[in-house]
Design an enzyme around this catalytic site. Structure first.
Site, PDB file in Angstrom:
ATOM      1  N   VAL A  11       0.818  -1.219   0.000  1.00 15.61           N
ATOM      2  CA  VAL A  11       0.000   0.000   0.000  1.00 15.61           C
ATOM      3  C   VAL A  11       0.847   1.262   0.000  1.00 15.61           C
ATOM      4  CG1 VAL A  11      -1.990  -1.076   1.117  1.00 15.61           C
ATOM      5  CG2 VAL A  11      -0.213  -0.019   2.526  1.00 15.61           C
ATOM      6  N   GLY A  12       2.177   1.121   0.106  1.00 17.96           N
ATOM      7  CA  GLY A  12       3.033   2.300   0.091  1.00 17.96           C
ATOM      8  C   GLY A  12       3.668   2.633   1.421  1.00 17.96           C
ATOM      9  N   THR A  71       6.621   1.856   2.598  1.00 23.91           N
ATOM     10  CA  THR A  71       8.025   2.245   2.513  1.00 23.91           C
ATOM     11  C   THR A  71       8.167   3.679   2.016  1.00 23.91           C
ATOM     12  OG1 THR A  71       8.687  -0.047   2.152  1.00 23.91           O
ATOM     13  CG2 THR A  71      10.260   1.658   1.508  1.00 23.91           C
ATOM     14  N   LYS A 123      13.262  -1.625  10.322  1.00 18.96           N
ATOM     15  CA  LYS A 123      12.316  -2.613   9.800  1.00 18.96           C
ATOM     16  C   LYS A 123      12.540  -3.908  10.571  1.00 18.96           C
ATOM     17  CE  LYS A 123       9.681  -4.251   6.195  1.00 18.96           C
ATOM     18  NZ  LYS A 123       8.514  -3.649   5.566  1.00 18.96           N
ATOM     19  N   ALA A 179       5.544  -5.007   8.620  1.00 15.92           N
ATOM     20  CA  ALA A 179       5.392  -5.879   7.451  1.00 15.92           C
ATOM     21  C   ALA A 179       3.912  -6.169   7.292  1.00 15.92           C
ATOM     22  CB  ALA A 179       6.170  -7.174   7.653  1.00 15.92           C
ATOM     23  N   GLY A 180       3.348  -5.783   6.167  1.00 17.11           N
ATOM     24  CA  GLY A 180       1.920  -5.993   5.978  1.00 17.11           C
ATOM     25  C   GLY A 180       1.105  -5.087   6.890  1.00 17.11           C
ATOM     26  N   GLY A 200      -1.039   5.979   0.253  1.00 16.65           N
ATOM     27  CA  GLY A 200       0.335   5.684  -0.125  1.00 16.65           C
ATOM     28  C   GLY A 200       0.666   5.860  -1.592  1.00 16.65           C
ATOM     29  N   PRO A 219       1.873  11.166  -4.250  1.00 16.02           N
ATOM     30  CA  PRO A 219       1.650  10.920  -5.678  1.00 16.02           C
ATOM     31  C   PRO A 219       2.333   9.645  -6.149  1.00 16.02           C
ATOM     32  CG  PRO A 219       2.314  13.211  -5.285  1.00 16.02           C
ATOM     33  CD  PRO A 219       2.526  12.470  -4.004  1.00 16.02           C
ATOM     34  N   GLY A 236       4.559   7.205  -8.190  1.00 16.77           N
ATOM     35  CA  GLY A 236       5.841   7.462  -8.838  1.00 16.77           C
ATOM     36  C   GLY A 236       6.865   8.148  -7.963  1.00 16.77           C
TER      37      GLY A 236
END
Length: 222
Positions: free
Chosen positions: A15-16, A18, A39, A112-113, A172, A199, A201
């Site tokens: 979902v974004g 990171t 992490k 994670a997740g 995200g 956004p 990209g």
């Protein structure tokens, strides 16, 4: 007030989280704060392949730390079982968070997740880690499209039941041409509160451009 430890979780995988972690780090840097990212478990990588923390470091330059690496692109406990790897216990993760908070103004912990994915052999979750960290706050990263409102509501209820402070929601990956559902979702999530939208990209931007985009997208942290 922005807490010293910010836990970044998602309504789901991919979902974004990171890019959101990196964007928050960039904003805190812009505000003159020192930042590190951690992490606890990285899945879906082999050997020296770049993981999520490598992405955060590339985009922001902040120091990062990573716990266990696992090959299968699965939830940590299931991936560890496939490899017969023992996962660190919750205290090991807490010790790393304490180490980092002793040296930096803010520590970002990327899960994670989702919130209730199990991180340890004892089935402890990112939520358990957040409960054990005094005065931390959670940022929830969500999709833009259909189904996200229910996923956000379920995760927020889980946070409330555990007494974990929610800072708000980040979308995200916001498309260049959002459809009607995405536009409605964004409006509905304003009261979550919606901290910002990233956004699509953004991870492909060079670091300087990424940092400018992050500060523009997430004024709460800047």
């Amino acid at each position: 007030m922005i807490p010293a430890v910010i836990v970044v979780t998602g309504t789901d995988t991919d979902v974004g989280k990171t890019v959101a972690t990196a964007a928050i780090a960039a904003c805190l840097q812009h505000a003159g704060r020192s930042v590190a990212a951690y992490k606890p478990t990285q899945t879906g990588v082999t050997g020296a392949d770049p993981g999520d923390m490598d992405v955060v470091a590339r985009l922001t330059g902040v120091p990062t730390s990573e716990g266990t690496r696992l090959i299968a692109p699965m939830a940590p406990r299931a991936a560890a079982a496939r490899e017969a790897v023992a996962l660190p216990d919750l205290e090991a993760h807490l010790a790393e968070v304490r180490r980092l908070t002793s040296a930096y103004d803010h520590v970002l912990v990327e899960g994670a997740g989702g919130l209730l994915v199990e991180l340890t052999d004892g089935a402890q979750t990112l939520a358990d880690l957040a409960v054990a960290v005094p005065h931390c706050g959670i940022v929830l990263v969500a999709r833009s499209g259909l189904g996200t409102l229910n996923h956000v509501a379920l995760t927020r209820e889980a946070l409330q039941r555990r007494g974990i402070r929610s800072l708000g929601v980040i979308i995200g990956s916001w498309p260049t041409s959002p459809d009607e559902i995405e536009i409605d979702n964004r409006a509905y999530l304003q009261d979550a509160p919606l901290l910002g939208v990233l956004p699509t990209g953004m991870p492909q931007l060079p670091p300087d451009a990424f940092k400018r985009a992050a500060v523009s997208a997430l004024p709460f942290f800047a």
